[in-house]
Scaffold this active site. Sequence first.
Site, PDB file in Angstrom:
ATOM      1  N   LYS A 231      37.978   9.962  14.236  1.00  0.00           N
ATOM      2  CA  LYS A 231      37.238   8.686  14.172  1.00  0.00           C
ATOM      3  C   LYS A 231      35.747   8.930  14.277  1.00  0.00           C
ATOM      4  O   LYS A 231      35.301   9.948  14.829  1.00  0.00           O
ATOM      5  CB  LYS A 231      37.686   7.711  15.261  1.00  0.00           C
ATOM      6  CG  LYS A 231      37.444   8.171  16.715  1.00  0.00           C
ATOM      7  CD  LYS A 231      36.054   7.888  17.247  1.00  0.00           C
ATOM      8  CE  LYS A 231      35.766   8.584  18.567  1.00  0.00           C
ATOM      9  NZ  LYS A 231      34.383   8.813  18.873  1.00  0.00           N
TER      10      LYS A 231
ATOM     11  N   ASP B 152      40.137   6.820  23.963  1.00  0.00           N
ATOM     12  CA  ASP B 152      40.205   6.733  22.499  1.00  0.00           C
ATOM     13  C   ASP B 152      41.626   6.888  21.947  1.00  0.00           C
ATOM     14  O   ASP B 152      41.827   6.853  20.733  1.00  0.00           O
ATOM     15  CB  ASP B 152      39.339   7.826  21.853  1.00  0.00           C
ATOM     16  CG  ASP B 152      37.864   7.672  22.167  1.00  0.00           C
ATOM     17  OD1 ASP B 152      37.453   6.568  22.546  1.00  0.00           O
ATOM     18  OD2 ASP B 152      37.127   8.664  22.021  1.00  0.00           O
TER      19      ASP B 152
HETATM   20  O1  C5P Z   1      38.732   8.487  28.627  1.00  0.00           O
HETATM   21  P1  C5P Z   1      38.286   9.859  28.238  1.00  0.00           P
HETATM   22  O2  C5P Z   1      39.072  10.937  28.917  1.00  0.00           O
HETATM   23  O3  C5P Z   1      38.178  10.056  26.770  1.00  0.00           O
HETATM   24  O4  C5P Z   1      36.813   9.979  28.801  1.00  0.00           O
HETATM   25  C1  C5P Z   1      36.203  11.223  29.042  1.00  0.00           C
HETATM   26  C2  C5P Z   1      35.017  11.001  29.982  1.00  0.00           C
HETATM   27  O5  C5P Z   1      33.994  10.248  29.314  1.00  0.00           O
HETATM   28  C3  C5P Z   1      35.327  10.190  31.223  1.00  0.00           C
HETATM   29  O6  C5P Z   1      35.784  10.998  32.270  1.00  0.00           O
HETATM   30  C4  C5P Z   1      33.975   9.569  31.559  1.00  0.00           C
HETATM   31  O7  C5P Z   1      33.154  10.502  32.238  1.00  0.00           O
HETATM   32  C5  C5P Z   1      33.354   9.342  30.205  1.00  0.00           C
HETATM   33  N1  C5P Z   1      33.548   7.957  29.722  1.00  0.00           N
HETATM   34  C6  C5P Z   1      32.789   6.934  30.272  1.00  0.00           C
HETATM   35  N2  C5P Z   1      32.966   5.649  29.823  1.00  0.00           N
HETATM   36  C7  C5P Z   1      33.857   5.387  28.835  1.00  0.00           C
HETATM   37  C8  C5P Z   1      34.638   6.415  28.263  1.00  0.00           C
HETATM   38  C9  C5P Z   1      34.458   7.700  28.726  1.00  0.00           C
HETATM   39  O8  C5P Z   1      31.956   7.151  31.158  1.00  0.00           O
HETATM   40  N3  C5P Z   1      33.982   4.136  28.430  1.00  0.00           N
END
Ligand code: C5P
Length: 342
Positions: free
Chosen positions: A35, A166
């Site tokens: 994406k 995601d």
């Molecule tokens: O949810 P995911 O594991 O993809 O997110 C990775 C990191 O990105 C999270 O641990 C966080 O530090 C950051 N993040 C964030 N806000 C979001 C999505 C991700 O701060 N909305």
Amino acid sequence: MAARGDHDSGAPARDGYDRGIVSPVTNVTVRVPAKVNLQLAVGPVRADGYHSLVTVFHAVSLFDEVTVAPAERDGVVVTGEGAAGVPADGSNLAVRAAAALLQAAGPGVQDAPGLAIRISKRIPVAGGLAGGSADAAATLVACNELWQAGLSQRDLGELAAGIGSDVAFGLVGGTAIGMGRGERLTPALAAGRFHWVLAFADGGLSTADVYAACDRVRAARDRAGGPESGPAGEPVLDNALMAALRSGDPAELGPLLSNDLQAAAISLRPGLRRTLAAGQELGALGAMVSGSGPTCAFLARDRRHAQKLAAELAGAGVCRGVAQVTGPAPGACVITGAAGQM
Ligand code: C5P
């Protein structure tokens, strides 16, 4: 995986298998897209440490494939683009997805003691293209099929949200608005097909590091004062961008692409400035860092323009490699599920 050892080899086979009416599916392959974010508006940090977002996800035709098969022992094998950088243990998002599905469906769904997961990568690791999330989404769909677990798209979406921000989008693909931390999705109307060039960088960027850099960039801006200082407000959807998507006109869409993480990604990788500038000079209608980077995405007028842009960018020495893709692409879908060898 959690259920390893839970398997009761003395349990009766599922109905149909005994009578030979249904031949068991012995492996399932799911294809899943990368994406880009057409808008990525980052709001304040929430109590749980995530940032509140409004984003417009757009799936593009760069695909990973995930194959799952029953096995004696759990295992994961990763091949292809950046495979060495993908963990092959329980921190692998695909492994976590299989464990989450097994827990939701109950260990009784598994016919073998273990699960073999094979991930064939074309989406660069830590590239801002949600490659790991895509693999998790693909694994949810593949295991649901392999184990005939019968979870609905909605059930899978809920499991996905628990794995990463995601992952839910990898299930649906297309173009969709993401809210919350990105996991609450609404399909968006987009006309036609857009042509993109992706410019890959050497190495990846950690999403968490880029969000942390975004907080630092904002704090520094606040200390300096000026018109954009003050606490980050709640992010809002760009209605002009939504209208441009509905029009299907890339010339309208290009200037409206926006990414609040771009400055943060550039602060960690100053070389991205050169990559973006090169794309703009070569006539891209829009140029942006994809998600948390370091991949850059360039919008072209049409297929021929994308071809030219890809060739020129590849020759400009501003990136490791390029891919010409189109969007929107469909979400995770089963491409083979057959009785046979993995
Ligand atoms: O949810 P995911 O594991 O993809 O997110 C990775 C990191 O990105 C999270 O641990 C966080 O530090 C950051 N993040 C964030 N806000 C979001 C999505 C991700 O701060 N909305």
